[in-house]
Design a protein around this motif. Structure first.
Motif, PDB file in Angstrom:
ATOM      1  N   THR A  72      -6.571   1.689  -6.131  1.00  9.63           N
ATOM      2  CA  THR A  72      -5.636   2.627  -6.632  1.00  9.63           C
ATOM      3  C   THR A  72      -6.622   3.007  -7.809  1.00  9.63           C
ATOM      4  OG1 THR A  72      -3.787   1.317  -6.536  1.00  9.63           O
ATOM      5  CG2 THR A  72      -3.673   2.863  -8.121  1.00  9.63           C
ATOM      6  N   TYR A 123       0.891  -1.137   0.111  1.00  6.03           N
ATOM      7  CA  TYR A 123       0.071   0.053  -0.105  1.00  6.03           C
ATOM      8  C   TYR A 123       0.848   1.208   0.020  1.00  6.03           C
ATOM      9  CZ  TYR A 123      -2.613   3.671   2.348  1.00  6.03           C
ATOM     10  OH  TYR A 123      -3.141   4.903   2.750  1.00  6.03           O
ATOM     11  N   ILE A 150      -5.489   6.897  -3.853  1.00  7.12           N
ATOM     12  CA  ILE A 150      -5.253   5.593  -3.142  1.00  7.12           C
ATOM     13  C   ILE A 150      -6.407   5.812  -2.057  1.00  7.12           C
ATOM     14  CG2 ILE A 150      -3.863   3.845  -2.010  1.00  7.12           C
ATOM     15  CD1 ILE A 150      -2.909   4.398  -4.990  1.00  7.12           C
ATOM     16  N   PHE A 195       2.289   1.963  -3.515  1.00 10.63           N
ATOM     17  CA  PHE A 195       1.540   2.666  -4.314  1.00 10.63           C
ATOM     18  C   PHE A 195       1.119   4.108  -3.881  1.00 10.63           C
ATOM     19  CE2 PHE A 195       0.573  -1.756  -5.869  1.00 10.63           C
ATOM     20  CZ  PHE A 195       0.147  -1.645  -6.987  1.00 10.63           C
ATOM     21  N   LYS A 196       1.207   4.269  -2.731  1.00  8.44           N
ATOM     22  CA  LYS A 196       0.627   5.649  -2.194  1.00  8.44           C
ATOM     23  C   LYS A 196       1.709   6.745  -2.678  1.00  8.44           C
ATOM     24  CE  LYS A 196      -0.642   7.478   1.430  1.00  8.44           C
ATOM     25  NZ  LYS A 196      -0.860   7.837   2.940  1.00  8.44           N
TER      26      LYS A 196
END
Length: 105
Positions: free
Chosen positions: A56, A13, A41, A16-17
């Motif tokens: 996402t 996570y 996100i 992706f952030k």
């Protein structure tokens, strides 16, 4: 699936952030490519310390270019990932990830 080597583990996570506002390359199984921008996100209700649940959201400048399906998403932060993507509008898409957090030993 493309002939590109894929990362075995889907990034976290937090990885992706780091992509919010950045452009990712998207490639279909025929080798067609385009770029999308990671818009946001959003964590899911199950997201916690031991379980990652997040969406996402990506955006495009032109409509209807990414039909629902699996694509290779790539960026230096996440490597190459074979992920399922769905349209949520003509120019917005989403990838949903739900999984247990992998413990580092």
């Amino acid at each position: 699936m493309t002939t590109h080597a894929m990362n075995a583990l889907i990034p976290s996570y937090q990885s992706f952030k780091q992509l919010i506002g950045k452009t990712v390359n998207v490639e279909d199984s025929q080798g067609n490519q385009l770029e999308l921008i990671i818009d946001e996100i959003v964590t899911g209700s199950a997201h916690c310390q031991d379980y990652e649940s997040f969406t996402t959201r990506l955006k495009d400048t032109l409509p209807n270019r990414v039909p629902q399906g699996c694509y290779t998403f790539s960026h230096p932060i996440i490597g190459k990932q074979w992920l399922f993507c769905s349209a949520i509008s003509e120019t917005q898409y989403e990838i949903v990830i739900n999984r247990e957090v992998e413990l580092k030993v």
